[in-house]
Design a protein around this motif. Structure first.
Motif, PDB file in Angstrom:
ATOM      1  N   LYS A   1     -11.292   2.981  13.586  1.00 40.47           N
ATOM      2  CA  LYS A   1     -12.484   3.043  12.743  1.00 40.47           C
ATOM      3  C   LYS A   1     -12.643   1.722  11.990  1.00 40.47           C
ATOM      4  O   LYS A   1     -11.685   0.977  11.805  1.00 40.47           O
ATOM      5  N   GLY A   2     -13.851   1.450  11.536  1.00 43.23           N
ATOM      6  CA  GLY A   2     -14.096   0.295  10.697  1.00 43.23           C
ATOM      7  C   GLY A   2     -13.643  -1.010  11.311  1.00 43.23           C
ATOM      8  O   GLY A   2     -13.981  -1.342  12.460  1.00 43.23           O
ATOM      9  N   GLU A   3     -12.870  -1.782  10.536  1.00 44.02           N
ATOM     10  CA  GLU A   3     -12.395  -3.089  11.007  1.00 44.02           C
ATOM     11  C   GLU A   3     -11.506  -2.952  12.236  1.00 44.02           C
ATOM     12  O   GLU A   3     -11.495  -3.805  13.115  1.00 44.02           O
ATOM     13  N   VAL A   4     -10.755  -1.851  12.300  1.00 41.66           N
ATOM     14  CA  VAL A   4      -9.882  -1.622  13.446  1.00 41.66           C
ATOM     15  C   VAL A   4     -10.706  -1.521  14.726  1.00 41.66           C
ATOM     16  O   VAL A   4     -10.321  -2.025  15.775  1.00 41.66           O
ATOM     17  N   ARG A   5     -11.882  -0.887  14.637  1.00 38.05           N
ATOM     18  CA  ARG A   5     -12.756  -0.746  15.807  1.00 38.05           C
ATOM     19  C   ARG A   5     -13.153  -2.113  16.364  1.00 38.05           C
ATOM     20  O   ARG A   5     -13.147  -2.328  17.577  1.00 38.05           O
ATOM     21  N   LYS A   6     -13.469  -3.040  15.474  1.00 43.97           N
ATOM     22  CA  LYS A   6     -13.858  -4.392  15.914  1.00 43.97           C
ATOM     23  C   LYS A   6     -12.715  -5.048  16.687  1.00 43.97           C
ATOM     24  O   LYS A   6     -12.926  -5.609  17.773  1.00 43.97           O
ATOM     25  N   ILE A   7     -11.501  -4.968  16.154  1.00 38.49           N
ATOM     26  CA  ILE A   7     -10.342  -5.585  16.818  1.00 38.49           C
ATOM     27  C   ILE A   7     -10.026  -4.846  18.111  1.00 38.49           C
ATOM     28  O   ILE A   7      -9.679  -5.447  19.131  1.00 38.49           O
ATOM     29  N   TYR A   8     -10.178  -3.533  18.079  1.00 34.72           N
ATOM     30  CA  TYR A   8      -9.923  -2.726  19.273  1.00 34.72           C
ATOM     31  C   TYR A   8     -10.826  -3.173  20.422  1.00 34.72           C
ATOM     32  O   TYR A   8     -10.379  -3.306  21.575  1.00 34.72           O
ATOM     33  N   GLU A   9     -12.088  -3.398  20.135  1.00 36.84           N
ATOM     34  CA  GLU A   9     -13.037  -3.797  21.173  1.00 36.84           C
ATOM     35  C   GLU A   9     -12.680  -5.165  21.747  1.00 36.84           C
ATOM     36  O   GLU A   9     -12.858  -5.411  22.946  1.00 36.84           O
ATOM     37  N   ILE A  10     -12.153  -6.075  20.914  1.00 34.44           N
ATOM     38  CA  ILE A  10     -11.724  -7.393  21.399  1.00 34.44           C
ATOM     39  C   ILE A  10     -10.526  -7.246  22.332  1.00 34.44           C
ATOM     40  O   ILE A  10     -10.481  -7.839  23.420  1.00 34.44           O
ATOM     41  N   VAL A  11      -9.544  -6.440  21.906  1.00 30.26           N
ATOM     42  CA  VAL A  11      -8.348  -6.233  22.730  1.00 30.26           C
ATOM     43  C   VAL A  11      -8.723  -5.547  24.050  1.00 30.26           C
ATOM     44  O   VAL A  11      -8.214  -5.909  25.116  1.00 30.26           O
ATOM     45  N   LEU A  12      -9.618  -4.586  23.982  1.00 30.96           N
ATOM     46  CA  LEU A  12     -10.040  -3.896  25.201  1.00 30.96           C
ATOM     47  C   LEU A  12     -10.746  -4.853  26.156  1.00 30.96           C
ATOM     48  O   LEU A  12     -10.495  -4.829  27.369  1.00 30.96           O
ATOM     49  N   GLU A  13     -11.598  -5.705  25.633  1.00 32.74           N
ATOM     50  CA  GLU A  13     -12.265  -6.701  26.484  1.00 32.74           C
ATOM     51  C   GLU A  13     -11.238  -7.612  27.146  1.00 32.74           C
ATOM     52  O   GLU A  13     -11.330  -7.910  28.344  1.00 32.74           O
ATOM     53  N   ALA A  14     -10.244  -8.050  26.366  1.00 35.42           N
ATOM     54  CA  ALA A  14      -9.200  -8.916  26.914  1.00 35.42           C
ATOM     55  C   ALA A  14      -8.414  -8.199  27.999  1.00 35.42           C
ATOM     56  O   ALA A  14      -8.104  -8.778  29.055  1.00 35.42           O
ATOM     57  N   GLN A  15      -8.107  -6.935  27.758  1.00 35.45           N
ATOM     58  CA  GLN A  15      -7.329  -6.187  28.745  1.00 35.45           C
ATOM     59  C   GLN A  15      -8.107  -5.970  30.037  1.00 35.45           C
ATOM     60  O   GLN A  15      -7.590  -6.147  31.138  1.00 35.45           O
ATOM     61  N   LEU A  16      -9.357  -5.588  29.912  1.00 32.07           N
ATOM     62  CA  LEU A  16     -10.163  -5.317  31.106  1.00 32.07           C
ATOM     63  C   LEU A  16     -10.386  -6.571  31.937  1.00 32.07           C
ATOM     64  O   LEU A  16     -10.351  -6.539  33.176  1.00 32.07           O
ATOM     65  N   GLU A  17     -10.613  -7.704  31.270  1.00 31.32           N
ATOM     66  CA  GLU A  17     -10.795  -8.958  32.016  1.00 31.32           C
ATOM     67  C   GLU A  17      -9.500  -9.375  32.703  1.00 31.32           C
ATOM     68  O   GLU A  17      -9.515  -9.872  33.832  1.00 31.32           O
ATOM     69  N   ALA A  18      -8.372  -9.169  32.026  1.00 31.13           N
ATOM     70  CA  ALA A  18      -7.079  -9.509  32.635  1.00 31.13           C
ATOM     71  C   ALA A  18      -6.803  -8.615  33.837  1.00 31.13           C
ATOM     72  O   ALA A  18      -6.327  -9.086  34.879  1.00 31.13           O
ATOM     73  N   ILE A  19      -7.097  -7.326  33.717  1.00 33.61           N
ATOM     74  CA  ILE A  19      -6.900  -6.407  34.841  1.00 33.61           C
ATOM     75  C   ILE A  19      -7.763  -6.823  36.029  1.00 33.61           C
ATOM     76  O   ILE A  19      -7.312  -6.801  37.183  1.00 33.61           O
ATOM     77  N   ASP A  20      -8.990  -7.229  35.761  1.00 35.76           N
ATOM     78  CA  ASP A  20      -9.892  -7.662  36.839  1.00 35.76           C
ATOM     79  C   ASP A  20      -9.348  -8.885  37.583  1.00 35.76           C
ATOM     80  O   ASP A  20      -9.701  -9.106  38.749  1.00 35.76           O
ATOM     81  N   ALA A  21      -8.500  -9.661  36.908  1.00 33.94           N
ATOM     82  CA  ALA A  21      -7.955 -10.880  37.527  1.00 33.94           C
ATOM     83  C   ALA A  21      -6.703 -10.610  38.357  1.00 33.94           C
ATOM     84  O   ALA A  21      -6.209 -11.506  39.046  1.00 33.94           O
ATOM     85  N   VAL A  22      -6.185  -9.393  38.298  1.00 29.76           N
ATOM     86  CA  VAL A  22      -4.937  -9.061  39.001  1.00 29.76           C
ATOM     87  C   VAL A  22      -5.198  -8.808  40.475  1.00 29.76           C
ATOM     88  O   VAL A  22      -5.963  -7.915  40.840  1.00 29.76           O
ATOM     89  N   THR A  23      -4.566  -9.595  41.325  1.00 30.36           N
ATOM     90  CA  THR A  23      -4.613  -9.377  42.764  1.00 30.36           C
ATOM     91  C   THR A  23      -3.485 -10.177  43.405  1.00 30.36           C
ATOM     92  O   THR A  23      -2.943 -11.114  42.798  1.00 30.36           O
ATOM     93  N   SER A  24      -3.123  -9.811  44.605  1.00 29.46           N
ATOM     94  CA  SER A  24      -2.047 -10.526  45.311  1.00 29.46           C
ATOM     95  C   SER A  24      -2.411 -11.989  45.490  1.00 29.46           C
ATOM     96  O   SER A  24      -3.548 -12.334  45.815  1.00 29.46           O
ATOM     97  N   GLY A  25      -1.436 -12.870  45.239  1.00 27.48           N
ATOM     98  CA  GLY A  25      -1.632 -14.298  45.410  1.00 27.48           C
ATOM     99  C   GLY A  25      -1.974 -15.054  44.143  1.00 27.48           C
ATOM    100  O   GLY A  25      -1.930 -16.288  44.116  1.00 27.48           O
ATOM    101  N   VAL A  26      -2.289 -14.333  43.072  1.00 26.69           N
ATOM    102  CA  VAL A  26      -2.631 -14.973  41.802  1.00 26.69           C
ATOM    103  C   VAL A  26      -1.363 -15.290  41.021  1.00 26.69           C
ATOM    104  O   VAL A  26      -0.407 -14.518  41.021  1.00 26.69           O
TER     105      VAL A  26
END
Length: 350
Positions: free
Chosen positions: A234-259
């Motif tokens: 909630k509140g300020e935590v929600r803002k940080i949560y959304e940043i961490v989630l964006e970072a995690q999702l982008e990192a997951i999208d980059a995962v593949t064999s050969g990287v």
């Protein structure tokens, strides 16, 4: 059993004798969980085990088993410590050894008598790529972890519970759901305590407005799992949560064999730095998972590992602001030649 891999390794190093120590390594090659070492010489694999493990070693390993004990109490038992026994079984001038799991005494003894080859990297890489049986065990550990994660979410919503009590319920749920153990001590961190990445649960009561970081993992048939969720954002935590989630999702999208594994870390870190929180991301983005909850490959900015199909890794960026709160989101996933298979335990948007 994966003893055939030792034959291939011996041939790679000019038919040298191979010594495998360390509980995770011995289990990997034999399914035997307990103290002992494997010695592979002239095409024969022998499990050396202390007397107290004799029955289990003979029943489970399927290898030629030799038992040792400090003193001679019965026929057929090798007298002495492991470092005393090993030279009696080595038939070559060259010994290949996983130095990471060798005791100081064994290393000193062997280095004084034989040409030593360090095969720690070979063993680490071998274990990092999972076969179908290993993947199924990890998935089962994930299913058990998911049950415990759901229970933790329910208990947080109900209120009137402490960090320590919730961690106990989590551990009980994993055992009751079929886990042999937890992969690591369960982390429950509420409010300000969540700013410590490896917080040890206390008697702090989880309050209505506390965010709660829950980092848990079951161990099933020798294989681990690792998952983190941050609840009650909630509140300020929600803002940080959304940043961490964006970072995690982008990192997951980059995962593949050969990287390169370092690229996954850089991808997550770049997102967090974009929002000005780079200095609050204080650990690597992930690690391999298997018999050990932290093993090769290592998902860090200075890692030299390259991702390969059927590696199992975590992606777990986080932001930790001292005296305020912390947020971490972690999934375990299987590397493929395309998009990774994400083994989720609970919804990430709450």
């Amino acid at each position: 059993m994966r003893i055939k891999k030792l034959e291939e390794l011996s041939q790679k190093y000019n038919n040298s004798c191979i010594i495998i120590s360390g509980d995770p390594n011995v289990y990997y090659f034999t399914n035997y969980k307990g103290a002992g070492s494997i010695i592979y010489c002239d095409g024969v694999a022998t499990l050396l085990a202390p007397l107290l493990e004799e029955n289990r070693a003979r029943e489970i390993s399927g290898l030629d088993v030799k038992i040792y004990y400090p003193s001679n109490i019965a026929n057929g038992i090798l007298v002495g410590s492991l470092s005393d026994i090993l030279p009696k079984l080595i038939t070559k001038n060259t010994v290949a050894l996983d130095i990471n799991w060798s005791t100081v005494n064994v290393y000193r003894l062997l280095s004084s008598k034989y040409n030593l080859i360090d095969i720690s990297k070979d063993i680490s890489e071998m274990r990092s790529i999972k076969d179908d049986e290993e993947l199924e065990k990890i998935k089962k550990a994930g299913e058990i972890t998911s049950e415990a994660m759901k229970v933790s979410m329910e208990k947080i919503l109900e209120g009137e519970i402490t960090e320590k009590q919730l961690s106990g319920i989590i551990d009980y749920t994993m055992k009751a759901s079929g886990a042999e153990d937890y992969a690591f001590p369960s982390i429950v961190a509420a409010g300000k305590n969540s700013s410590f990445p490896h917080h040890i649960p206390t008697d702090k009561k989880i309050l209505e407005n506390d965010n709660v970081v829950v980092d848990i993992g079951a161990k099933f048939d020798g294989y681990c799992f690792d998952s983190t969720r941050t609840f009650n954002v909630k509140g300020e935590v929600r803002k940080i949560y959304e940043i961490v989630l964006e970072a995690q999702l982008e990192a997951i999208d980059a995962v593949t064999s050969g990287v390169n594994a370092s690229e996954i870390d850089k991808t997550a870190r770049k997102v967090i730095e974009k929002y000005g929180y780079g200095r609050y991301f204080v650990h690597s983005t992930g690690h391999g998972v298997g018999i050990e909850v932290h093993e090769s490959p290592y998902i860090s900015f200075n890692s030299n590992d390259v991702l390969k199909k059927n590696m199992v890794i975590t992606v777990e960026p986080g932001i930790y602001i001292k005296d305020k709160f912390g947020v971490r989101i972690e999934d375990t996933l299987i590397v493929t030649n395309g998009k990774p298979e994400v083994l989720e335990t609970a919804y990430k948007l709450l």
